[in-house]
Design an enzyme around this catalytic site. Structure first.
Site, short mmCIF file in Angstrom:
data_model
loop_
_atom_site.label_atom_id
_atom_site.label_comp_id
_atom_site.label_asym_id
_atom_site.label_seq_id
_atom_site.Cartn_x
_atom_site.Cartn_y
_atom_site.Cartn_z
N GLU A 8 30.16 53.35 23.40
CA GLU A 8 29.01 54.10 23.90
C GLU A 8 29.22 54.61 25.33
O GLU A 8 28.38 54.46 26.21
CB GLU A 8 27.74 53.23 23.79
CG GLU A 8 27.41 52.96 22.33
CD GLU A 8 26.21 52.06 22.10
OE1 GLU A 8 25.64 51.54 23.09
OE2 GLU A 8 25.82 51.87 20.93
N GLU B 290 28.67 52.26 14.22
CA GLU B 290 27.72 51.17 14.47
C GLU B 290 26.31 51.70 14.22
O GLU B 290 25.95 52.76 14.72
CB GLU B 290 27.83 50.65 15.90
CG GLU B 290 26.85 49.53 16.22
CD GLU B 290 26.90 49.11 17.70
OE1 GLU B 290 28.03 48.93 18.22
OE2 GLU B 290 25.83 48.96 18.31
#
Length: 520
Positions: free
Chosen positions: A198, A316
């Site tokens: 991220e 994810e």
């Protein structure tokens, strides 16, 4: 409001089982001539995270001992749950991976432990992975035949810029290289390495510019090729493992160039915060669930144009961020979101879908303390066993609360359809039509000379959609006396009758003699 809907659901469930529930007739069209997408053979994936037990959100600490550093690796249920997939793809990573160093080599002088720290990324200090623990993890992975993606720390060597979240500088890959060299020398099988977590676009706690991240990926690819010269067993390289942004992803693929990255991973938490009181309503709202489709389509198109050598992955996805919803994410109702996501992403040519998490938080496929499988575990296992990688176009003109997805069956002839009925009041009688096929328009099933089909009906215990017990064809799914995953056997049904889908239920249907040339 959610409590009222739950009470109504339970009353209606009892009525429907007494055949007093309203029923709609819906014809579902499946185009069997050509496929619209293909997934990886092992589309289902689950994650294991680095969170320590001190990870807390909203005055809840739902991780317990489910992190990679403190998980009980000798738990028999855990091993059996992984083994049942044969294989299960597992992604090792998460928020703390960019603060994790590896206790190998001489490039790192101190090996810290994760501790709560207000000024640390995600509220924690740096941590480290002892090679003894890595050996233990790989013992489990070998025993269970798991396929492993390992997420590497992408921030080593970088520094914060004057901007509060932007990190700059070259990636120092020495510690990662030492770790990968150790892993290769031990013969541990790694399916893929992923760089960072991220950090793309606006990031979460930290971010990188697309062109710099692309250079780092190129460096990782060269290390992989050096340490794993055999192309047959060479791990794939994945990235950027974050939230989708069109321009950032375009730049990343253009700068990294052909074949630097093999899978373009992005993350999905489209249900909002786990504490959101409307979470259960979002999960049952087909119009809300459809909003994320544009993201899947956009990434599919960007990869096709700028990185056709790679495929899009959901790397994810836990639905609701900050560990999921306490009374929702581990219950039956969450399957409306989760299985719909599997069906939807597959139609947009995504190769893999990694569920956050195998265990841990409120959204684990396994209960964090007892390890007993939650309802979504069984939904995922049935997908893995029944749904092949070839995706067929599927449509109907019925209620939007009816969701249908079809694949060629896995390792057997015919097709398998996933049917989700999110209505709490209407039973649906589904008939399947082979659309635009050279064979007779309405199928007649023939399996070993008999007109039969295989049905797997998933319903919540006592009609309670917030139950963490799921029934398969009316029987609760429970571990055996030896803590094995129970048998998942279908109901054999006369094909001359429609597929009856109860309110608040999920059904897999396998039609062996459906004539689909795309499945030949």
């Amino acid at each position: 409001m959610a409590g009222l809907r739950l009470a109504v659901s339970c009353i209606l469930a009892s009525l429907c089982f007494s055949s007093l529930c309203a029923a709609d007739d819906v014809k579902v069209f499946v185009k069997g001539v050509t496929s619209i997408a293909k997934t990886d053979d092992n589309f289902i994936c689950a994650t294991l995270d680095w969170w320590p037990s001190e990870k807390c959100d909203y005055n809840q600490c739902p991780w317990g001992k489910a992190g990679l550093l403190n998980l009980d690796l000798n738990n028999k249920i855990l091993a059996n749950a992984i083994k049942a997939f044969d294989p299960l793809r597992i992604r090792l990573g998460g928020s703390l991976q960019d603060q994790l160093v590896y206790q190998v080599g001489d490039s790192i002088k101190k090996f810290p432990h994760f501790k709560k720290r207000d000024d640390g990324l995600f509220g924690f200090s740096e941590g480290s992975l002892p090679m003894g623990r890595w050996d233990q993890l790989n013992d489990l992975f070998k025993q269970t035949n798991a396929k492993i993606t390992f997420g590497l720390n992408a921030l080593i060597g970088k520094r914060k810029s004057d901007n509060s979240t932007l990190w700059v500088g070259e990636w120092n890959s020495k510690n990662a290289r030492d770790f990968m060299k150790y892993t290769a020398s031990k013969g541990y099988k790694i399916d893929s390495y992923e760089l960072g977590n991220e950090l793309c676009a606006s990031g979460v706690s930290a971010r990188l510019e697309a062109d710099q991240y692309a250079k780092d990926i190129i460096q990782l690819k060269e290390i992989v090729k050096e340490l794993y010269p055999d192309r047959e067993t060479q791990p794939r390289v994945l990235g950027p493992a974050g939230f989708y942004d069109t321009e950032w992803f375009k730049t990343f693929l253009e700068v990294s160039g052909p074949h630097a990255v093999d899978g373009v991973t992005h993350h999905i938490y489209n249900l909002g915060a786990g504490v959101d009181k409307t979470l259960i309503n979002k999960i049952q709202d087909p119009y809300f669930l459809d909003e994320i489709a544009e993201t899947f389509k956009d990434l599919e198109n960007v990869v096709k144009e700028f990185g056709p050598w790679a495929g899009p992955w959901v790397g994810e996805s836990g639905g609701a961020y900050n560990s999921g919803g306490k009374d929702v994410s581990h219950t039956f109702v969450n399957g409306f979101w989760y299985l719909d996501q599997l069906g939807m992403t597959a139609t947009f040519n995504h190769k893999v879908y990694c569920r956050q998490a195998l265990i841990g938080g409120n959204y684990g496929l396994l209960n964090t303390t007892s390890f007993i499988p939650n309802p979504d575990y069984y939904g995922a296992l049935l997908w893995h066993r029944l749904m092949g990688k070839t995706v067929l176009a599927t449509s109907h003109f019925g209620s939007p609360y009816l969701r249908t997805y079809t694949h060629c069956s896995k390792q057997k002839p015919g097709i398998t359809m996933l049917i989700i009925n999110m209505s709490n009041s209407t039973s649906i009688d589904v008939s399947v039509t082979n659309d635009e096929n050279k064979y007779p328009h309405n199928y007649r099933m023939t399996v070993n000379g008999s007109n039969q089909r295989e049905e797997y009906h998933l319903t919540p215990k006592d009609g309670n959609i917030q139950s963490d017990v799921v029934l398969l064809n009316g029987t609760p799914l429970q571990l055996t006396s030896s803590q094995d995953i129970p048998s998942l056997s279908p109901k054999i049904v006369d094909s001359s009758s429609p597929i009856t889908v109860a309110p608040d239920s999920i059904v897999y249907v396998t039609i062996r003699d459906f004539k689909a040339p795309a499945c030949a």
